[in-house]
Design an enzyme around this catalytic site. Sequence first.
Site, PDB file in Angstrom:
ATOM      1  N   CYS A   1       1.050  -0.940   0.117  1.00  0.00           N
ATOM      2  CA  CYS A   1       0.248   0.084   0.217  1.00  0.00           C
ATOM      3  C   CYS A   1       0.387   1.179  -0.853  1.00  0.00           C
ATOM      4  O   CYS A   1       1.634   1.071   0.878  1.00  0.00           O
ATOM      5  CB  CYS A   1      -0.860   0.253   1.072  1.00  0.00           C
ATOM      6  SG  CYS A   1      -1.865   1.266   1.535  1.00  0.00           S
TER       7      CYS A   1
ATOM      8  N   CYS B   1      -0.919   6.168   6.704  1.00  0.00           N
ATOM      9  CA  CYS B   1      -2.301   6.277   7.633  1.00  0.00           C
ATOM     10  C   CYS B   1      -1.905   4.657   8.836  1.00  0.00           C
ATOM     11  O   CYS B   1      -0.695   3.996   8.828  1.00  0.00           O
ATOM     12  CB  CYS B   1      -2.504   5.222   6.621  1.00  0.00           C
ATOM     13  SG  CYS B   1      -4.838   4.072   7.010  1.00  0.00           S
TER      14      CYS B   1
ATOM     15  N   CYS C   1      -3.143  -0.619   8.996  1.00  0.00           N
ATOM     16  CA  CYS C   1      -1.688  -1.945   9.230  1.00  0.00           C
ATOM     17  C   CYS C   1      -1.081  -1.561   9.143  1.00  0.00           C
ATOM     18  O   CYS C   1      -0.023  -0.815   8.486  1.00  0.00           O
ATOM     19  CB  CYS C   1      -2.319  -2.527   7.135  1.00  0.00           C
ATOM     20  SG  CYS C   1      -3.469  -2.541   6.878  1.00  0.00           S
TER      21      CYS C   1
ATOM     22  N   CYS D   1      -7.621   2.207  -0.873  1.00  0.00           N
ATOM     23  CA  CYS D   1      -6.877   1.139   0.560  1.00  0.00           C
ATOM     24  C   CYS D   1      -7.356  -0.456   0.116  1.00  0.00           C
ATOM     25  O   CYS D   1      -8.025  -0.889  -0.695  1.00  0.00           O
ATOM     26  CB  CYS D   1      -8.181   1.094   1.862  1.00  0.00           C
ATOM     27  SG  CYS D   1      -7.532   0.254   2.790  1.00  0.00           S
TER      28      CYS D   1
ATOM     29  N   GLN E   1     -19.518  -9.004  11.874  1.00  0.00           N
ATOM     30  CA  GLN E   1     -18.226  -9.154  12.126  1.00  0.00           C
ATOM     31  C   GLN E   1     -17.820  -8.318  10.550  1.00  0.00           C
ATOM     32  O   GLN E   1     -19.187  -8.207   9.807  1.00  0.00           O
ATOM     33  CB  GLN E   1     -17.469 -10.609  12.026  1.00  0.00           C
ATOM     34  CG  GLN E   1     -17.388 -11.575  12.952  1.00  0.00           C
ATOM     35  CD  GLN E   1     -16.229 -10.981  14.200  1.00  0.00           C
ATOM     36  OE1 GLN E   1     -15.749  -9.813  13.748  1.00  0.00           O
ATOM     37  NE2 GLN E   1     -16.386 -10.935  15.135  1.00  0.00           N
TER      38      GLN E   1
ATOM     39  N   TYR F   1     -23.687 -12.607  25.440  1.00  0.00           N
ATOM     40  CA  TYR F   1     -22.849 -11.451  24.694  1.00  0.00           C
ATOM     41  C   TYR F   1     -23.355 -11.877  23.294  1.00  0.00           C
ATOM     42  O   TYR F   1     -22.437 -11.636  22.052  1.00  0.00           O
ATOM     43  CB  TYR F   1     -21.165 -11.152  24.759  1.00  0.00           C
ATOM     44  CG  TYR F   1     -20.800 -10.883  25.657  1.00  0.00           C
ATOM     45  CD1 TYR F   1     -21.015 -10.078  26.995  1.00  0.00           C
ATOM     46  CD2 TYR F   1     -20.302 -12.125  26.654  1.00  0.00           C
ATOM     47  CE1 TYR F   1     -20.153  -9.649  27.900  1.00  0.00           C
ATOM     48  CE2 TYR F   1     -19.187 -12.000  27.968  1.00  0.00           C
ATOM     49  CZ  TYR F   1     -19.731 -10.309  28.816  1.00  0.00           C
ATOM     50  OH  TYR F   1     -19.043 -10.698  29.415  1.00  0.00           O
TER      51      TYR F   1
ATOM     52  N   GLU G   1     -28.131 -10.509  25.863  1.00  0.00           N
ATOM     53  CA  GLU G   1     -27.948  -8.688  25.091  1.00  0.00           C
ATOM     54  C   GLU G   1     -27.836  -7.680  25.762  1.00  0.00           C
ATOM     55  O   GLU G   1     -28.747  -7.611  26.041  1.00  0.00           O
ATOM     56  CB  GLU G   1     -27.398  -8.906  23.382  1.00  0.00           C
ATOM     57  CG  GLU G   1     -27.185  -7.956  23.124  1.00  0.00           C
ATOM     58  CD  GLU G   1     -26.269  -7.946  22.732  1.00  0.00           C
ATOM     59  OE1 GLU G   1     -25.322  -6.650  23.414  1.00  0.00           O
ATOM     60  OE2 GLU G   1     -25.025  -8.530  23.173  1.00  0.00           O
TER      61      GLU G   1
ATOM     62  N   ASP H   1     -18.977 -15.069  23.188  1.00  0.00           N
ATOM     63  CA  ASP H   1     -17.883 -13.843  22.895  1.00  0.00           C
ATOM     64  C   ASP H   1     -18.452 -12.739  23.022  1.00  0.00           C
ATOM     65  O   ASP H   1     -18.835 -10.904  22.718  1.00  0.00           O
ATOM     66  CB  ASP H   1     -18.381 -14.099  20.825  1.00  0.00           C
ATOM     67  CG  ASP H   1     -18.062 -13.385  20.077  1.00  0.00           C
ATOM     68  OD1 ASP H   1     -17.114 -12.480  20.039  1.00  0.00           O
ATOM     69  OD2 ASP H   1     -18.232 -12.735  18.904  1.00  0.00           O
TER      70      ASP H   1
ATOM     71  N   CYS I   1     -11.807 -12.051  20.803  1.00  0.00           N
ATOM     72  CA  CYS I   1     -10.996 -10.820  19.946  1.00  0.00           C
ATOM     73  C   CYS I   1      -9.779  -9.594  20.979  1.00  0.00           C
ATOM     74  O   CYS I   1      -9.116  -9.256  20.344  1.00  0.00           O
ATOM     75  CB  CYS I   1     -11.548  -9.212  19.272  1.00  0.00           C
ATOM     76  SG  CYS I   1     -12.341  -8.832  21.040  1.00  0.00           S
TER      77      CYS I   1
END
Length: 461
Positions: A82, A88, A91, A168, A292, A321, A342, A390, A417
């Site tokens: 890139c 930026c 990434c 991008c 996601q 969750y 939730e 999650d 995550c």
Amino acid sequence: MRKLSFGGEVMLQIGQKIEIEITGMAHEGQGVGRVNGLAVFVEGALKGEKVLARIEKVSKNYAISRVEKIIVPSPERVEPPCPYSEKCGGCSLQHLSYKGQLDFKTQKVKDNLERIGHIHTTVLETIGMDIPFKYRNKAQYPVGKKDGRAVLGFYKKRSHELVPIRSCLIQHDLSWQVADLVGEWVEKYQIPVYDEIKHEGLLRHVVTRIGAKTGEVMVVLVINGKEIPRLKELVDALEKNVEGLTSIYLNINTKKTNVILGEENILVYGKTYIIDFIGEIKFTLSPNSFFQVNPVQVEVLYSKALEYSALTGQETVIDAYCGIGTITLFLAKKAKKVYGIELVPDAVKDALKNARLNGIENVEFIEGASEEVMFRLLKQGVRADVIVMDPPRRGCEEGLLEAAVKMNPSRMVYVSCNPATLARDLRFLEDRGYKTELVQPVDMFPFTHHVECVALIRLIY
């Protein structure tokens, strides 16, 4: 000038250039070496390299620096694909081969489990993408001024300096088409753009959502006000030029905050939602829905969660969750009954809508904090055979983990995550009769340091 000394002798100072061998990688992808035992983090360096680095910050326990010159390169070093990689902040691993990125993420998960949680288990190799480009189905472009002109782009790493960007490698092409059209409209009609320091101006962000399997497109204009001038001209331009345009919203955010979306949405074109699929399950997506962003890898991630649940059709499952029901509805296809819990009311409404949309009746969605709802279910005599978690990056609330242990399921599946909070929470469970059998990392965000995991946890006593 800040200096760092050892025993009174000045060793490092800001602006100093040092040669250093990189012996490891930090969790955000910086190279790590040592000077007289002091950890030095080196932006842009890779494990196994020798580099010339410039010191940018010093403290008692570490120093931060940036690569000035690669003296001995790593065999995994590549030319960043890139043109904005140096500017930026999106990434951070473009200079590392894709195989190297996957290896880094596998090791990152292992290190977190062992160092934070003292968890010794099987960590499988990270599952990567065949084509790790253009994978994001959602984009969020800040709008601002640079050199007197309105620009859209992304923020420079660890700053609020806006970098104008025209393409991008990880965003869907339709998102860039929308961004270009909005940029042209802003410039043509001199639309006031937001100044976050002065808290003045109108247009703050442009958000796009793309239905990867349906091709439907949602555009959200985040504004510091209730209306915006010349909106019809923009709607006409988007309708004429964007294939699949389904919804356009104004999102009202008048707060002085870094949070992108406000709470109020005003539909100005099309339907109130777009539709997309994960596997065979159909979902409706509104501006604030959590979904996601990598539609290819989310199927891998959720398929692993379903596999580790080992459902036979006789089980009662709790999905903590649960959000808009993404994992819940996957589980319901194989379970006897699934409870989705939730905290966010709008997410529960979306989850109920998604269950009806797919004709799935063996689910019950409950609004509330997961730990409170689970203790309430316990009092009602509900016992889960499998619990799926999650949580957000901060991990599970301890009360939820306590409730999960009291339910005494034979297995739990943890979708994470954040390997650090995963390690912490697995330690809690292992101290209470459970064993982490294996962990499968999945690369949801190529070219970044982020990694998701699915952990299988079994009851051993």
